[in-house]
Design a protein around this motif. Structure first.
Motif, short mmCIF file in Angstrom:
data_model
loop_
_atom_site.label_atom_id
_atom_site.label_comp_id
_atom_site.label_asym_id
_atom_site.label_seq_id
_atom_site.Cartn_x
_atom_site.Cartn_y
_atom_site.Cartn_z
N ARG A 46 0.81 -1.34 0.14
CA ARG A 46 0.10 -0.12 0.12
C ARG A 46 0.86 1.37 -0.10
O ARG A 46 0.17 2.34 -0.01
CB ARG A 46 -0.97 0.11 1.20
N ILE A 47 2.20 1.26 -0.22
CA ILE A 47 3.12 2.26 0.03
C ILE A 47 2.68 3.25 -1.16
O ILE A 47 2.80 4.43 -0.96
CB ILE A 47 4.54 1.86 -0.13
N LEU A 63 12.68 9.63 2.51
CA LEU A 63 12.92 9.86 3.71
C LEU A 63 12.04 9.28 5.01
O LEU A 63 12.46 8.86 6.03
CB LEU A 63 13.11 11.45 3.96
N ALA A 64 10.49 9.55 4.69
CA ALA A 64 9.60 8.90 5.52
C ALA A 64 9.85 7.51 5.56
O ALA A 64 9.72 6.97 6.83
CB ALA A 64 8.43 9.23 5.08
N LEU A 65 10.11 6.76 4.82
CA LEU A 65 10.26 5.11 4.93
C LEU A 65 11.38 4.91 5.53
O LEU A 65 11.42 3.70 6.27
CB LEU A 65 10.46 4.55 3.54
N ALA A 112 4.70 13.89 4.60
CA ALA A 112 5.72 13.04 4.59
C ALA A 112 6.15 13.00 6.21
O ALA A 112 6.60 11.95 6.61
CB ALA A 112 6.80 13.38 3.65
N LEU A 113 6.16 14.04 6.84
CA LEU A 113 6.82 14.39 8.23
C LEU A 113 6.01 13.40 9.10
O LEU A 113 6.35 12.56 9.87
CB LEU A 113 6.62 15.75 8.72
N PHE A 122 5.89 2.14 13.93
CA PHE A 122 5.69 0.75 13.46
C PHE A 122 7.10 -0.02 13.28
O PHE A 122 7.11 -1.15 13.55
CB PHE A 122 5.11 1.02 11.76
N GLY A 123 8.20 0.78 12.92
CA GLY A 123 9.65 0.15 12.83
C GLY A 123 10.17 -0.31 14.20
O GLY A 123 10.54 -1.30 14.22
#
Length: 418
Positions: A46-47, A63-65, A112-113, A122-123
């Protein structure tokens, strides 16, 4: 018993009498592995939709990822400490619940921030869960005296395949929020069911671990020398995970592009390349216990690394599509069991701390792989860049040989009384 001897190199470990709860624990831990792969794959598909939703450029999305990666790496060593303090099972349940809840947050963001911030959470949950359930799996493998870790990683791979396939079917029909909320509901149900088993069933005692006052785990031995050897071997196992995870991450991101850009295939044929790699990796992990019991840890590490090296050279440099598919298949077969064997070896030597170190280094390999291939592709072309996967797989085989010889040498010397 010297814990350097815990993982015998013959693969023929003495059978242990399995208590009735072992089968329940194995099923429950396998469910958490499958859930991890299922949720992460569901998020990945879904990215593109999330990118459109927040109107992010490719650079801003990248950067967000990074939030997923930063959150994972930052949490893994901390999770090892939490596992030593509270136990692997409770930490597994809590981090699985956090992962299930946090996967629903990205569709609620509008920049994005904000996306990067929720992906940090999540990470963190993803990295914590990976350490906790690997530590629980290592303890169970040591208790039953069987190399069962590859079967758990096969469950992860199978969960990822199901998550990606289901995501592909649901993406045209459901909004990202509905889809990811479905993942949340599924994750919480699985966590409640499997977590009940983990929390009600005491984990097997870690074999050969001696708690130290500084909170680390040490090998029973002659003071600092034994601790130093343990740290060296754990680091070597961690480097093996880094080498193999580099290949997994790089091939996932660049394998299909190689087929479409360099061999001029269509989208379907390009996507099939990674599917072949992932499928053969899953099949190989399903037979990993059988291989380890007959061959032993070191032959699997060495042969797996060499097979992946040869396969990736073929996959990167072959001019024909069927040869590239063959190369990808050999790479999946070779890499499949190297990672679980290395994590299991580190965990057997140093408990949750060893699992955390190996996992952190392994995830660093996943981080390094895709951007490294990108930079190298600009200078040498994508086929040349992909050969670095083969080089690191060969290095993993060499390190596996070094670790195996070190363990054999250690067993061959009588340990002086302390």
């Amino acid at each position: 018993m010297d814990s350097m001897n815990q993982l015998t190199d013959t693969g023929r470990r003495a059978p242990a009498t399995a208590p009735p709860q072992v089968a329940r624990l194995r099923r429950a831990i396998s469910l958490f592995f499958a859930l991890d792969g299922f949720v992460f794959a569901g998020w990945v598909v879904r990215i593109p939709a999330i990118k459109e939703q927040i109107h992010a450029s490719a650079g801003a999305l990248g950067l967000a990822l990074l939030g997923v990666s930063v959150g994972s790496v930052a949490t893994m060593l901390l999770t090892g400490k939490l596992c030593r303090r509270y136990g692997n099972h409770p930490v597994t349940v809590v981090t699985a619940a956090l992962l299930s809840l946090s996967v629903a947050l990205p569709p609620l963001t509008h920049s994005a921030l904000h996306l990067g911030l929720v992906l940090l959470l999540f990470g963190a949950a993803y990295g914590g869960l990976n350490v906790a359930f690997n530590a629980a799996a290592v303890d169970l493998a040591e208790a039953v005296r069987r190399p069962i870790l590859p079967s758990f990683h096969a469950a992860f791979s199978a969960g990822g395949l199901v998550g990606a396939g289901l995501g592909g079917l649901l993406a045209p029909r459901l909004s990202p929020l509905c889809h990811l909320l479905l993942l949340t509901a599924t994750g919480l149900v699985v966590t409640a069911y499997a977590g009940r088993v983990l929390l009600r069933t005491p984990g097997p005692p870690a074999t050969g671990q001696v708690p130290r006052r500084d909170g680390t785990d040490a090998v029973p031995g002659c003071g600092r020398a034994a601790v130093g050897r343990t740290r060296l071997f754990v680091t070597l196992y961690g480097l093996i995970t880094l080498c193999t995870a580099y290949g997994e991450g790089a091939l996932a991101d660049w394998g299909s592009l190689h087929l479409s850009a360099d061999l001029r295939t269509g989208p379907g044929a390009a996507a099939a390349g990674y599917a072949v790699f992932a499928l053969l990796m899953t099949v190989s992990r399903m037979s990993g216990t059988w291989l380890l019991e007959r061959l032993g840890d070191t032959p699997v590490l060495v042969a797996g690394g060499l097979l992946a090296a040869v396969g990736m050279l073929v996959g990167a440099l072959a001019p024909q599509l069927w040869l590239v598919y063959l190369g990808y298949a050999l790479t999946g077969l070779g890499l499949a069991n190297v990672f679980p064997v290395a994590v299991g070896g580190a965990g057997a030597l140093a408990g949750p701390h060893g699992v955390a170190v190996a996992s952190t280094l392994g995830y660093s390999g996943i981080l390094l792989g895709p951007p490294s291939i990108g930079f190298l592709a600009e200078a040498y072309g994508l086929p040349g860049a992909l050969t670095t996967i083969a080089a690191l797989a060969a290095l993993a085989a060499l390190l596996g040989r070094v670790v195996g010889r070190g363990r054999v040498g250690r067993r061959g010397r009588r340990r002086a009384p302390c």
